[in-house]
Design an enzyme around this catalytic site. Structure first.
Site, short mmCIF file in Angstrom:
data_model
loop_
_atom_site.label_atom_id
_atom_site.label_comp_id
_atom_site.label_asym_id
_atom_site.label_seq_id
_atom_site.Cartn_x
_atom_site.Cartn_y
_atom_site.Cartn_z
CE LYS A 73 -3.57 7.44 9.45
NZ LYS A 73 -4.21 8.22 8.17
N GLY A 75 -4.89 1.11 4.58
CA GLY A 75 -5.16 1.30 3.51
C GLY A 75 -6.70 1.39 2.98
CB THR A 76 -8.98 3.65 5.30
OG1 THR A 76 -8.45 3.18 6.54
CG2 THR A 76 -10.30 3.66 5.59
CB THR A 77 -7.19 6.59 1.51
OG1 THR A 77 -7.05 7.06 3.05
CG2 THR A 77 -7.59 7.69 0.78
CG HIS A 131 -10.98 3.59 11.64
ND1 HIS A 131 -10.19 2.95 10.26
CD2 HIS A 131 -10.58 4.69 11.33
CE1 HIS A 131 -9.72 3.76 9.72
NE2 HIS A 131 -9.70 4.79 10.11
NE ARG A 153 0.94 0.02 4.41
CZ ARG A 153 1.05 1.15 4.45
NH1 ARG A 153 0.21 2.22 4.80
NH2 ARG A 153 2.10 1.77 3.83
CB SER A 161 1.22 4.71 7.86
OG SER A 161 0.33 5.53 7.15
CE1 TYR A 220 -1.52 0.61 1.26
CE2 TYR A 220 0.56 -0.31 1.08
CZ TYR A 220 -0.16 0.57 0.95
OH TYR A 220 0.17 1.86 0.37
CE LYS A 286 9.06 8.31 1.82
NZ LYS A 286 10.21 7.72 2.57
P1 PAP Z 1 -6.97 6.06 7.35
O1 PAP Z 1 -7.17 4.93 8.07
O2 PAP Z 1 -6.65 7.34 8.32
O3 PAP Z 1 -7.91 6.66 6.25
P2 PAP Z 1 -5.24 5.25 5.43
O4 PAP Z 1 -5.80 5.41 4.23
O5 PAP Z 1 -5.54 3.41 5.93
O6 PAP Z 1 -5.56 5.77 6.49
O7 PAP Z 1 -3.79 4.73 5.30
C1 PAP Z 1 -2.81 5.89 4.80
C2 PAP Z 1 -1.67 4.93 4.13
O8 PAP Z 1 -2.32 4.62 2.82
C3 PAP Z 1 -0.70 6.10 3.76
O9 PAP Z 1 0.46 5.33 3.78
P3 PAP Z 1 2.11 5.69 4.07
O10 PAP Z 1 1.82 6.75 5.17
O11 PAP Z 1 2.83 4.63 4.44
O12 PAP Z 1 2.25 6.69 2.94
C4 PAP Z 1 -1.00 6.34 2.31
O13 PAP Z 1 0.03 7.04 1.77
C5 PAP Z 1 -1.40 5.24 1.51
N1 PAP Z 1 -2.11 5.48 0.60
C6 PAP Z 1 -3.05 6.20 0.40
N2 PAP Z 1 -3.80 6.06 -0.70
C7 PAP Z 1 -3.10 5.24 -1.26
C8 PAP Z 1 -3.24 4.52 -2.76
N3 PAP Z 1 -4.11 4.86 -3.60
N4 PAP Z 1 -2.54 3.51 -3.02
C9 PAP Z 1 -1.63 3.00 -1.99
N5 PAP Z 1 -1.40 3.58 -0.88
C10 PAP Z 1 -2.25 4.61 -0.58
#
Ligand code: PAP
Length: 330
Positions: A73, A75-77, A131, A153, A161, A220, A286
């Site tokens: 959570k 910023g991995t994606t 992770h 982050r 998140s 992030y 979000k």
């Molecule tokens: P993961 O470790 O399970 O893959 P990860 O991608 O690290 O999750 O975190 C998800 C968060 O990144 C979500 O944040 P939020 O819940 O506060 O909204 C997700 O919305 C956000 N996220 C995914 N893609 C993007 C992007 N392209 N730009 C900015 N934030 C993003």
């Protein structure tokens, strides 16, 4: 890599165990907490402690590999999308057929403790994610001299998140404040999947200060504030710097646009993720800085900020707080 990870079950059973806020047991291994593996839709669930142990035993990094490391959570994606787009920018055009326009970033960059031992996606070409905390990484990642990119982050936003993600994952649509309090207590104590988010960050941060040419430490909030600069930094570090000509053509901006929250979430909508356990849109909520203030009480904010201040002191980690960056300098 071995897919027979049931063998680790006996070891897991001997480890310290605590129940987390969802009542699921977590096991402490090398200072961090993990959930145990279980079978889900005929596949062994990803990110289990057994999978981490299997990675430690069986995963062999190459010197040219680049690892994207994160506490969940953080910023991995987004980081996966950016690194994939940068690395493969001469292979794909930015139109509707680009892999990031048709699949989820998680399908393009596999996790070593998840898909990488099940299959070997051809897109990956040396780009992998994890992770796993720094001190528990498979030894070959360090000894081979592979490069690591870490993104951190604000822990408050990480927690909120994660809380939303987990509730969606376990299909709990309630807004019961007791559950938030329970989760908060576990998170602040570090009894959460992949352990204490602060200790996770600290492990990679210390390593990045010691070996800056091997570990790039990103943030992030800084990526949100100045994506262009951070994307260029990332491209340089992973060995795919932008040429002057590319910059003049607006290539950096193209990549930022392709990897924007709106574009990626649209592409991922309603598609199944590898390994087909959860829907891809669960990774997009979000995508903003500071949403945690809408969910946490003032007291919760103070507690998390206090832990952050104490834990990060002297590590030069910028944290966005009350609309400005606070750096706990050395
Ligand atoms: P993961 O470790 O399970 O893959 P990860 O991608 O690290 O999750 O975190 C998800 C968060 O990144 C979500 O944040 P939020 O819940 O506060 O909204 C997700 O919305 C956000 N996220 C995914 N893609 C993007 C992007 N392209 N730009 C900015 N934030 C993003």
């Amino acid at each position: 890599m071995s897919i027979i990870i049931e063998q680790y079950k006996n070891t897991v059973a001997t480890l310290p165990m605590q129940k987390t806020w969802t009542d699921a047991p977590l096991y402490k291994y090398e200072g961090f907490w993990y959930h145990q593996g279980f079978w889900f839709q005929s596949e062994y669930a990803s990110f289990s402690l057994e999978a981490v142990m299997a990675s430690q035993d069986d995963f062999h990094a190459q010197p040219t590999d680049v690892f994207l490391a994160t506490y969940p959570k953080s910023g991995t994606t987004w980081l996966k999308a950016l690194a994939f787009a940068i690395t493969n920018r001469t292979k794909f055009s930015y139109g509707p057929t680009h892999p990031l326009a048709t699949t989820c970033p998680h399908d393009c960059v596999p996790y070593i403790e998840s898909e990488a031992y099940i299959n070997n996606p051809s897109y990956a070409n040396g780009l992998l994610a994890t992770h796993i905390p720094y001190t528990s990484l498979p030894k070959s990642i360090i000894s081979s001299g592979s490069r690591i990119v870490y993104i951190c982050r604000d822990p408050k936003d990480v927690f909120i998140s994660f809380w939303h993600f987990k509730k969606k994952y376990i299909d709990d649509s309630s807004t019961d404040p007791i559950m938030l309090e329970k989760a908060f207590e576990c998170f602040s104590k570090g009894v959460f999947e992949f352990g204490s988010s602060w200790d996770h960050v600290i492990g990679y941060r210390k390593a990045s200060l010691e070996w800056p040419d091997k570990i790039l430490f990103l943030n992030y909030e800084e990526m949100k504030r100045d994506a262009k600069n951070e994307v260029k930094k990332l491209a340089n570090f992973i060995g795919h710097p932008f040429t002057e000509e590319e910059e003049a053509k607006g290539e950096v901006e193209e990549i930022i646009k392709l990897c924007s929250f709106d574009k990626l979430s649209k592409a991922s909508k309603d598609r199944d993720a590898t390994p087909n356990v959860i829907s891809n849109d669960i990774f997009f909520r979000k995508g903003v800085v500071g949403d945690s203030v809408n969910h946490l009480t003032d007291e919760m904010i103070q507690i998390l900020d206090k832990i952050t201040t104490e834990k990060y002191e002297g590590l030069d980690i910028p944290i966005y707080n009350n609309d400005k960056f606070v750096v706990f300098e050395k």
